[in-house]
Scaffold this motif. Structure first.
Motif, mmCIF file in Angstrom:
data_model
loop_
_atom_site.group_PDB
_atom_site.id
_atom_site.type_symbol
_atom_site.label_atom_id
_atom_site.label_comp_id
_atom_site.label_asym_id
_atom_site.label_seq_id
_atom_site.Cartn_x
_atom_site.Cartn_y
_atom_site.Cartn_z
ATOM 1 N N SER A 1 -11.642 26.024 70.404
ATOM 2 C CA SER A 1 -11.239 26.031 71.816
ATOM 3 C C SER A 1 -11.747 27.281 72.525
ATOM 4 O O SER A 1 -11.789 27.329 73.753
ATOM 5 C CB SER A 1 -9.718 25.936 71.930
ATOM 6 N N LEU A 2 -12.142 28.298 71.754
ATOM 7 C CA LEU A 2 -12.631 29.555 72.323
ATOM 8 C C LEU A 2 -14.151 29.616 72.398
ATOM 9 O O LEU A 2 -14.700 30.614 72.886
ATOM 10 C CB LEU A 2 -12.123 30.731 71.484
ATOM 11 N N LEU A 3 -14.855 28.583 71.922
ATOM 12 C CA LEU A 3 -16.326 28.601 71.979
ATOM 13 C C LEU A 3 -16.762 28.134 73.365
ATOM 14 O O LEU A 3 -16.669 26.956 73.695
ATOM 15 C CB LEU A 3 -16.914 27.690 70.901
ATOM 16 N N ASP A 4 -17.252 29.047 74.174
ATOM 17 C CA ASP A 4 -17.634 28.721 75.547
ATOM 18 C C ASP A 4 -18.998 28.051 75.631
ATOM 19 O O ASP A 4 -19.230 27.192 76.474
ATOM 20 C CB ASP A 4 -17.641 29.995 76.396
ATOM 21 N N ILE B 1 -13.244 21.609 82.271
ATOM 22 C CA ILE B 1 -12.523 20.553 81.555
ATOM 23 C C ILE B 1 -11.696 21.188 80.448
ATOM 24 O O ILE B 1 -12.247 21.926 79.620
ATOM 25 C CB ILE B 1 -13.508 19.523 80.966
ATOM 26 N N PRO B 2 -10.394 20.946 80.407
ATOM 27 C CA PRO B 2 -9.574 21.535 79.333
ATOM 28 C C PRO B 2 -10.068 21.100 77.964
ATOM 29 O O PRO B 2 -10.539 19.965 77.788
ATOM 30 C CB PRO B 2 -8.168 20.988 79.622
ATOM 31 N N PHE B 3 -9.970 21.992 76.988
ATOM 32 C CA PHE B 3 -10.482 21.701 75.657
ATOM 33 C C PHE B 3 -9.889 20.420 75.083
ATOM 34 O O PHE B 3 -10.602 19.599 74.510
ATOM 35 C CB PHE B 3 -10.185 22.884 74.724
ATOM 36 N N ASP B 4 -8.571 20.218 75.262
ATOM 37 C CA ASP B 4 -7.947 19.035 74.676
ATOM 38 C C ASP B 4 -8.307 17.750 75.408
ATOM 39 O O ASP B 4 -7.984 16.656 74.940
ATOM 40 C CB ASP B 4 -6.432 19.201 74.579
ATOM 41 N N LYS B 5 -8.981 17.872 76.571
ATOM 42 C CA LYS B 5 -9.452 16.691 77.293
ATOM 43 C C LYS B 5 -10.906 16.355 76.979
ATOM 44 O O LYS B 5 -11.407 15.301 77.396
ATOM 45 C CB LYS B 5 -9.286 16.893 78.803
ATOM 46 N N TYR C 1 -13.534 15.176 64.741
ATOM 47 C CA TYR C 1 -14.630 15.463 65.675
ATOM 48 C C TYR C 1 -14.031 16.078 66.935
ATOM 49 O O TYR C 1 -12.946 15.676 67.390
ATOM 50 C CB TYR C 1 -15.381 14.190 66.050
ATOM 51 N N HIS C 2 -14.733 17.047 67.506
ATOM 52 C CA HIS C 2 -14.329 17.587 68.802
ATOM 53 C C HIS C 2 -15.559 18.092 69.543
ATOM 54 O O HIS C 2 -16.394 18.788 68.973
ATOM 55 C CB HIS C 2 -13.337 18.744 68.639
ATOM 56 N N ALA C 3 -15.667 17.739 70.827
ATOM 57 C CA ALA C 3 -16.667 18.358 71.693
ATOM 58 C C ALA C 3 -16.158 19.733 72.113
ATOM 59 O O ALA C 3 -14.948 19.937 72.264
ATOM 60 C CB ALA C 3 -16.933 17.494 72.915
ATOM 61 N N THR C 4 -17.078 20.678 72.284
ATOM 62 C CA THR C 4 -16.698 22.048 72.608
ATOM 63 C C THR C 4 -17.492 22.562 73.797
ATOM 64 O O THR C 4 -18.505 21.973 74.191
ATOM 65 C CB THR C 4 -16.946 22.982 71.411
ATOM 66 N N LEU D 1 -19.243 35.057 77.521
ATOM 67 C CA LEU D 1 -18.998 34.061 76.476
ATOM 68 C C LEU D 1 -18.167 34.643 75.341
ATOM 69 O O LEU D 1 -18.374 35.776 74.918
ATOM 70 C CB LEU D 1 -20.330 33.550 75.914
ATOM 71 N N ARG D 2 -17.256 33.824 74.863
ATOM 72 C CA ARG D 2 -16.528 34.157 73.646
ATOM 73 C C ARG D 2 -17.236 33.497 72.466
ATOM 74 O O ARG D 2 -17.673 32.359 72.565
ATOM 75 C CB ARG D 2 -15.079 33.670 73.738
ATOM 76 N N MET D 3 -17.359 34.196 71.357
ATOM 77 C CA MET D 3 -18.043 33.703 70.162
ATOM 78 C C MET D 3 -17.070 33.775 68.977
ATOM 79 O O MET D 3 -17.066 34.753 68.231
ATOM 80 C CB MET D 3 -19.300 34.537 69.882
ATOM 81 N N PRO D 4 -16.257 32.759 68.787
ATOM 82 C CA PRO D 4 -15.143 32.860 67.834
ATOM 83 C C PRO D 4 -15.511 32.463 66.401
ATOM 84 O O PRO D 4 -14.722 31.811 65.712
ATOM 85 C CB PRO D 4 -14.137 31.879 68.426
#
Length: 837
Positions: free
Chosen positions: A453-456, A504-508, A473-476, A432-435
């Protein structure tokens, strides 16, 4: 003439006996006094230095720690490495024992200090491999992030080294000393948070498999509903707010399968209300977050609010802090054991979280032969093995042989009653990346998106606001794309039919920026519109909190920060009110309801839907819905075995931590975050396929549920005295000190009545609730507010141990100083950390 023998004791002997008793009493008093004095001495010796100067090895320049009247530190350093060193040191001053237990819990190392009692938990954590996964994540981290993690660890170790003889009382009681902190420990604590939020869903997949085999697809589909017309996906704006969401259609009942006498309610355009179940197993490990644009506020700038619902701890989970070095200037809640701020604001942006609940754990049924190989599309492969040694206090070490397939560890022993080789695939095992450094430092929407976009994991719904007036708003999180299926049932591991083929790509992922409505809210419900192309979650939480938040925010008012706090404390339950209305109607139309049932109906008839601690109606409605669930499911799924049929009263555990020791299929097996939506469909449509044979119609069934509720052993003789607050009390106590009678009075709030329920915006049960309440005021960041549950300190003699409890319990809060001027005004203590000469 008879005589009675007289036995006399010489005065000297009586005097000696009394003297002995007095000396024994004095000795007991002396021992108790001495024990209290020693405990007081040990606890006070561990209190942190808050003023003056301290010299520490590892700093390059002085660091200033300014604490306010609640012990919240503002840490100012010349360099970032000094800043995170100081964050580690200061957090350890207040929370070292909690930090140590958190890393031990996550890594499966509790038995080393607690003995065999925690061996089962340690085995689970070792099989899941949270520390092994942490090692992989650390290897993936950038040089910068590794440097910051190392700096934090050195700060913690500086505290341990400088206070070796004055550690908190828990170390003395348990007779051990903490090991040096490692960067890996920070990651393993983060991994436990991922487990808490994004792990448990595969258990429901295994239960669903059993229920499907018993009931068939039609009834199982009813039970495992995963959508509702109440849903409010944050990317879908309603044109007419008086109409149901077009994302509806969760019931396929025909009109002729509905014998309800009140079809006007079924087809009304007025928002309907649906039932819920009892608080003993409500899904509350979620959260609320929302943001409104300046068009809806009294200041003309956005307001952003967040309260994350998690299990209560003593001390509480979060630690407040303000971190400042150069352009890095951020305040909010931190996770003890981890650097950075997790939720909060910097000088330009604010953000908050709710759990997405993505399906990121799949169970594969492996085919393993006698030679220890498992089947794959390319032939048989040998199992990998990882040896884990658990040290057990006072007992021999325990060795665990963890078997691993291409999907992940074999977890069969973690599923009671299971004999098949089950392997767990989990995004955690990818590393996991923890940005959070980049999140803390982001200055605008673009930088914010890039960081997230880097939060897994854990997958989160993030709301955003900035000082320029923008909201978003953004789902991550990494969410698998599968060749087939959605993770809702176990699948074969021998082929590739259900493999993960990407993420799923982050922007999707669902996202929204400056929507015309100026309102965005999430509360763990469904976030995808009807036409969304991928499966994110097999199991959204029920929609009731989200719907209530939108109902309030869309009222047309201009909101203040105080209004945001009021919404965080809202205790109106639409689903419970609807359940009460349907129960009352049924009793009114039943053939022969008892006088006690009619009294219960009258109490519910006049109820306004608020889950007030002093009210009887919520208790009657909740208990009746539990009994209805029992009456509906037992004929289909069977009765529990005697060992698992203790339904004498509400158990406090959340569905996320339910007891799975009883693997046999029965009516209690069914556990689903949207089971209240299933019950809403039952109450609205009265489907014949669910009506038990012994009841002529649903009025008789619902009346029987009320009858069972008001005659259960816990029901008082006078129903008007059946208090919801007692039924749904909150209990918070220190796990060690709370077991010591002389200390337990001061070591935690104990058990207290509370208003609210699992489906109110103020989502509370006995052991779960808002872990913090935060509102960022983008018009004036110094007017932002934040409070945690009990307090900053983990030392029970500190003035900051429980000084925030009254605010949490009564629904008030505190401002969070941020500007240099505000920090100076709020200053209560100043400590300078100097480099050692």
């Amino acid at each position: 003439m008879s005589t009675v023998a007289q036995v006399s004791t010489p005065a000297s002997r009586r005097s000696t006996f009394v003297s002995i008793l007095l000396w024994l009493l004095l000795a007991v008093v002396a021992i108790v006094t001495g024990a209290l004095a020693y405990a007081d001495y040990v606890a006070r010796a561990a209190l942190p230095q808050l003023n003056g100067r301290l010299q520490l090895n590892g700093l390059s320049a002085p660091v200033t720690v300014t604490r306010d009247g609640h012990g919240v530190p503002t840490i100012e350093a010349a360099t970032l490495e000094d800043l995170f060193f100081a964050q580690g040191f200061v957090t350890a001053q207040d929370r070292l024992w909690q930090m140590d237990v958190m890393r031990r819990f996550a890594a499966g190392e509790l038995s080393e200090i607690l003995g065999e009692e925690t061996l089962k938990l340690d085995r689970e954590q070792r099989i899941l491999g949270l520390r092994a996964a942490a090692k992989k994540s650390l290897e993936m981290a950038s040089a910068r992030d590794n440097a910051f993690l190392d700096a934090y660890a050195r700060g913690v170790n500086a505290y341990i080294a400088s206070h070796a003889g004055h550690l908190s009382i828990e170390f003395r009681i348990l007779r051990y000393a903490p090991k040096p902190w490692q960067a890996e420990d920070s990651i393993v604590i983060a991994n436990q948070m991922v487990k808490d939020l994004n792990y448990h869903y595969f258990y429901d997949a295994l239960d669903r498999e059993k229920i499907l085999a018993k009931l068939g697809p039609e009834l199982t589909a009813d039970l495992y509903v995963n959508r509702s017309w109440h849903d409010r996906p944050p990317t879908v704006m309603r044109e007419d707010l008086s109409q149901p969401d077009t994302n509806a259609g969760d019931s396929d009942d025909d009109d002729d399968d509905d014998d309800s006498p009140d079809n006007v309610v079924t087809h009304s355009a007025v928002p309907l209300r649906a039932p819920q179940s009892l608080p003993e197993d409500l899904p509350v490990n979620g959260s609320n977050d929302w943001v409104v644009s300046g068009a809806h506020t009294v200041t003309g700038k956005p307001l952003l609010s967040n309260d994350m619902h998690l299990g209560h701890e003593m001390p509480n989970l979060w630690y407040e802090a303000h971190l400042y070095s150069g352009t890095y200037d951020v305040a909010g809640v931190t996770l003890p054991g981890m650097p950075y701020v997790i939720v909060g604001h910097n000088q330009r942006i604010a953000w908050g979280f709710t759990n997405v609940g993505p399906t990121v754990t799949d169970v594969y049924v492996e085919n393993i032969n006698a030679q220890g190989a498992y089947q794959t599309p390319n032939g048989w492969l040998q199992l990998e093995h990882r040896t884990e040694v658990i040290y057990v206090k006072g007992k021999p070490d325990v060795t665990v042989d963890v078997k691993i397939t291409r999907h992940g560890p074999v977890i069969t022993e973690l599923v009671p009653g299971e004999t098949r080789p089950l392997a767990l695939r989990w995004t955690l095992y990818d590393g996991l990346r923890m940005p959070f450094f980049d999140i803390n430092a982001a200055q605008n929407w673009e930088e914010f998106q890039q960081a997230f976009s880097l939060l897994d994991a854990p997958g989160q719904n993030v709301v955003y606001a900035d000082v320029d007036g923008n909201i978003g708003y953004h789902a991550t999180g990494k969410v698998p794309i599968r060749a087939a299926g959605d993770g809702s049932l176990p699948v074969s591991g021998a082929d590739n039919a259900h493999e993960w083929i990407g993420y799923i790509p982050f922007d999707k992922l669902p996202n929204n920026y400056n929507p015309p409505s100026g309102i965005i809210a999430t509360a763990n419900g469904r976030i995808t519109p009807d036409n969304y192309s991928n499966s994110i979650s097999m199991e959204w939480e029920a929609p009731w909190r989200t719907a209530r938040i939108y109902h309030v925010l869309e009222s047309g008012r201009q909101f203040s920060a105080a209004d945001m706090l009021a919404l965080e404390n809202d205790i109106h339950s639409e689903p419970d009110l609807f359940a009460a209305e349907r129960l009352v109607y049924a009793v009114d139309h039943a053939s022969k309801p008892s006088e006690r049932v009619k009294q219960a109906a009258d109490l519910m008839r006049s109820w306004d839907g608020r889950m007030l601690a002093s009210s009887a109606a919520p208790t009657i409605a909740e208990t009746s819905m539990r009994e209805l669930r029992h009456l509906l499911l037992e004929p289909k799924l069977g009765s529990p075995s005697p060992a698992s049929s203790n339904n004498s009263g509400p158990e406090p555990n959340s569905e996320l931590y339910m007891d799975r020791e009883h693997p046999s299929l029965d009516w209690t097996t069914y556990s689903w975050l949207q089971r209240s939506v299933w019950l809403e469909n039952i109450l609205l449509h009265h489907p014949k396929r669910w009506l038990p044979d012994k009841y002529a119609n649903y009025d008789e069934l619902l009346t029987a549920a009320v009858e069972a509720a008001v005659n259960e052993p816990q029901a008082p003789k006078d129903l008007t005295t059946w208090r919801w607050g007692t039924f749904n009390a909150v209990e918070i106590q220190h796990p060690i000190l709370g077991k010591i009678p002389l200390l337990s009075h001061w070591s935690g709030p104990g058990m207290q009545e509370q208003s609210g329920s699992g489906y109110t915006v103020k989502a509370v049960t006995r052991y779960h609730g808002p872990s913090e309440r935060f509102t960022a005021n983008l018009a004036d960041l110094d007017q932002s507010t934040l409070n945690i549950v009990t307090g900053q300190s983990g030392n029970f003699l500190s003035p900051y141990y429980m000084d925030q409890w009254k605010a949490w319990y009564e629904g008030t809060t505190f401002t969070l100083p941020f500007s240099e001027k505000a920090v100076a005004i709020a200053k209560a203590h100043t400590l300078i950390l100097d480099p050692a000469r």
